[in-house]
Design a protein around this motif. Structure first.
Motif, PDB file in Angstrom:
ATOM      1  N   LEU A  57       0.827  -1.205   0.000  1.00 20.01           N
ATOM      2  CA  LEU A  57       0.000   0.000   0.000  1.00 20.01           C
ATOM      3  C   LEU A  57       0.861   1.255   0.000  1.00 20.01           C
ATOM      4  N   LEU A  77       2.010   2.279  -3.445  1.00 23.75           N
ATOM      5  CA  LEU A  77       0.851   2.716  -4.220  1.00 23.75           C
ATOM      6  C   LEU A  77       0.435   4.130  -3.842  1.00 23.75           C
ATOM      7  N   LEU A  78       0.590   4.482  -2.560  1.00 26.87           N
ATOM      8  CA  LEU A  78       0.231   5.819  -2.095  1.00 26.87           C
ATOM      9  C   LEU A  78       1.268   6.868  -2.476  1.00 26.87           C
ATOM     10  N   SER A 107      -8.812  10.719  -3.030  1.00 31.58           N
ATOM     11  CA  SER A 107      -8.771   9.427  -3.723  1.00 31.58           C
ATOM     12  C   SER A 107     -10.130   8.735  -3.670  1.00 31.58           C
ATOM     13  N   VAL A 147      -8.450  -4.675   0.358  1.00 29.03           N
ATOM     14  CA  VAL A 147      -7.930  -4.421  -0.987  1.00 29.03           C
ATOM     15  C   VAL A 147      -8.496  -5.429  -1.983  1.00 29.03           C
ATOM     16  N   TYR A 193     -10.845  -4.372  -5.005  1.00 34.74           N
ATOM     17  CA  TYR A 193     -10.207  -4.594  -6.315  1.00 34.74           C
ATOM     18  C   TYR A 193     -11.092  -5.476  -7.194  1.00 34.74           C
ATOM     19  N   THR A 214      -9.934   2.389  -4.435  1.00 33.38           N
ATOM     20  CA  THR A 214      -9.555   1.311  -3.505  1.00 33.38           C
ATOM     21  C   THR A 214      -8.474   1.798  -2.551  1.00 33.38           C
ATOM     22  N   ILE A 215      -7.473   2.449  -3.117  1.00 29.59           N
ATOM     23  CA  ILE A 215      -6.392   3.014  -2.293  1.00 29.59           C
ATOM     24  C   ILE A 215      -6.958   4.061  -1.337  1.00 29.59           C
ATOM     25  N   SER A 256      -6.752   3.921   2.670  1.00 33.38           N
ATOM     26  CA  SER A 256      -5.961   4.969   3.325  1.00 33.38           C
ATOM     27  C   SER A 256      -6.828   5.833   4.236  1.00 33.38           C
TER      28      SER A 256
END
Length: 473
Positions: A42, A45-46, A155, A190, A194, A347-348, A352
């Protein structure tokens, strides 16, 4: 049948995994890898860092930590959430040309661990910890989470339906989950979000189709070394990165001590005394510096894997080292990384949103569990200035405190300013009453991993520690 062969996973403590046989060893190693996986991937990805490099240096960092700590501690090192604020201050949108500057700052922060390790070795943990009490580290952690909140909402805004799937699954797993389900809420959140997005046709798998099956996890252009060979080094930004990110290490070092305390309680051995915090801090710091130099996120000891230890009662560090080898293996598969990088922004954002809130909540828990006395004016002033400076400067029109040195514009982020002011005020103002007990290391009160956000692993660790003490007697 021998006594060793009659042992079953979860029934009693196992310190030598060879008693279980090869099949069990492989399954346990994979279980530890999946426990850390969701949270570890994660972070890139962030931030925009490489997923492959992240997996590689999570594995290598774990092996380095085990080597320095005499191979005694069953700890896995994954990506640290605490440094997210630093990455996003220097490269707010994951700009590839700015991330190496942020990585340089994190690499320097990792070296601060070595300084604290030397102080612990020279003066003892009790004397040093008086200058990093919960009244300082707690508000810093609260500010880290709150400073990141804006990006989480943005996001989520790309598709609130997909984001809500992730949020709901994480909450359900944390509150009502049992066994491994409660240990890996991020990974499950996730996966659910996803798959929902994929079923709705909202993911472009073109990059996955085009990615190779085997490839190198490191690209030279993403490393810190590329900064010094590109011919376009921005010295002012390099110094700003160090000033901005270095103070975060004071919070992450306390997180490290909290994690080692939890592992000690779980296993029934005081790792703070043997092999000692000077060794564990050195291992963690060097792993962070090594990862950052090659463009991977900072490392930290992982609470999720402590949860797996509690669940299985298999305490042999060799199982963790096997998990590290699995992580290294997967880092050489670009197609695997492409699947992860195809994850929707929503999703992120959903993950988060919970994560950043949990970081702040852990800061609150840090203050509450260590019984910080806010009837003392010194404590109120320290906490107030840390919070107002850290958050206020970040959201002001200026965005940072700037000054010029030798013609270079240097800028202090809100978090850097608040952290330094808090540490200095605590050192100067009279009335320092925090005591750190090496013999009872449960009450350090810091952990930035989401699996411990509900204090689940912390409570289980204490219970396991108490049970082990009873059995020893």
């Amino acid at each position: 049948m021998s006594e060793a062969k009659r042992k079953r996973v979860g029934d009693e403590a196992i310190y030598d995994v060879r008693e279980l046989g090869t099949g069990h060893i492989l399954i346990l190693g994979l279980q530890h890898m999946f426990a850390m996986f969701g949270a570890t991937v994660l972070v890139p990805l962030l931030t925009g860092l490489s997923v492959s490099a992240t997996l590689l240096f999570a594995g290598l960092g774990t092996l380095l930590f085990h080597l320095i700590s005499k191979k005694r501690i069953p700890a896995f090192l994954g990506s640290s959430f605490a440094f997210l604020a630093g990455y996003m201050t220097i490269a707010p949108h994951g700009e590839a040309e700015l991330l190496p500057y942020a990585c340089f700052g994190v690499a320097c922060a990792g070296l601060v661990y070595l300084l604290l390790a030397a102080l612990f070795r020279a003066f003892g943990a009790g004397k040093v910890m008086r200058y990093f009490p919960p009244v300082v580290t707690g508000p810093i952690i609260i500010a880290i989470g709150l400073n990141l909140s804006k990006s989480a909402i943005e996001s989520c805004g790309s598709d609130w339906t997909i984001a809500l799937v992730a949020i709901v699954v994480v909450i359900v797993c944390n509150i009502w989950g049992r066994g491994m389900v409660k240990i890996i809420p991020i990974l499950l959140g996730v996966l659910a979000s996803y798959l929902t997005a994929a079923a709705a046709g909202k993911i472009d798998f073109t990059a996955v189709r085009d990615a190779a099956w085997i490839g190198l996890p490191i690209a030279y252009r993403n490393t810190v070394f590329a900064l010094f060979t590109s011919g376009s080094l921005n010295t002012a930004l390099l110094i700003t990165s160090v000033i901005t990110i270095l103070p975060i290490s004071f919070a992450t070092m306390m997180e490290h001590i909290g994690d080692i305390s939890a592992i000690s309680s779980t296993v029934g051995k005081n790792f703070i005394k043997d092999p000692g915090l000077h060794r564990t801090l050195t291992g963690d710091g060097l792993a962070t510096t090594l990862a950052s130099l090659f463009g991977a996120p900072a490392n930290t000891t992982y609470g999720e894997n402590t949860g797996v230890l509690t669940l299985t009662r298999v305490y042999d560090p060799a199982v963790i080292r096997l998990a590290a080898c699995f992580a290294i293996f997967f880092s050489f598969c670009p197609k695997f990384a492409a699947v992860i990088e195809a994850m929707p922004a929503a999703t992120i954002g959903g993950i988060s949103l919970v994560l950043y809130g949990m970081i702040s909540a852990v800061g609150v828990r840090n203050v509450v569990e260590t019984k910080v006395d806010f009837s003392q004016s010194r404590n109120v002033i320290i906490a107030a200035l840390i919070l107002v400076l850290s958050i206020g400067i970040n959201y002001s029109s200026a965005g940072a405190v700037g000054f010029t040195v030798f013609g270079m514009a240097i800028r202090f982020s809100g978090l850097a300013t608040g952290s330094l002011v808090g540490i200095l005020l605590n050192a100067i103002l009279p009335g320092k009453d925090y005591r750190f007990e090496e013999d009872e290391p449960n009450d350090t009160g810091v952990d930035l991993q989401i699996a411990q956000g509900e204090s689940l692993v912390w409570q289980l660790a204490k219970q396991a520690g108490q049970k082990n003490m009873v059995e020893d007697k």
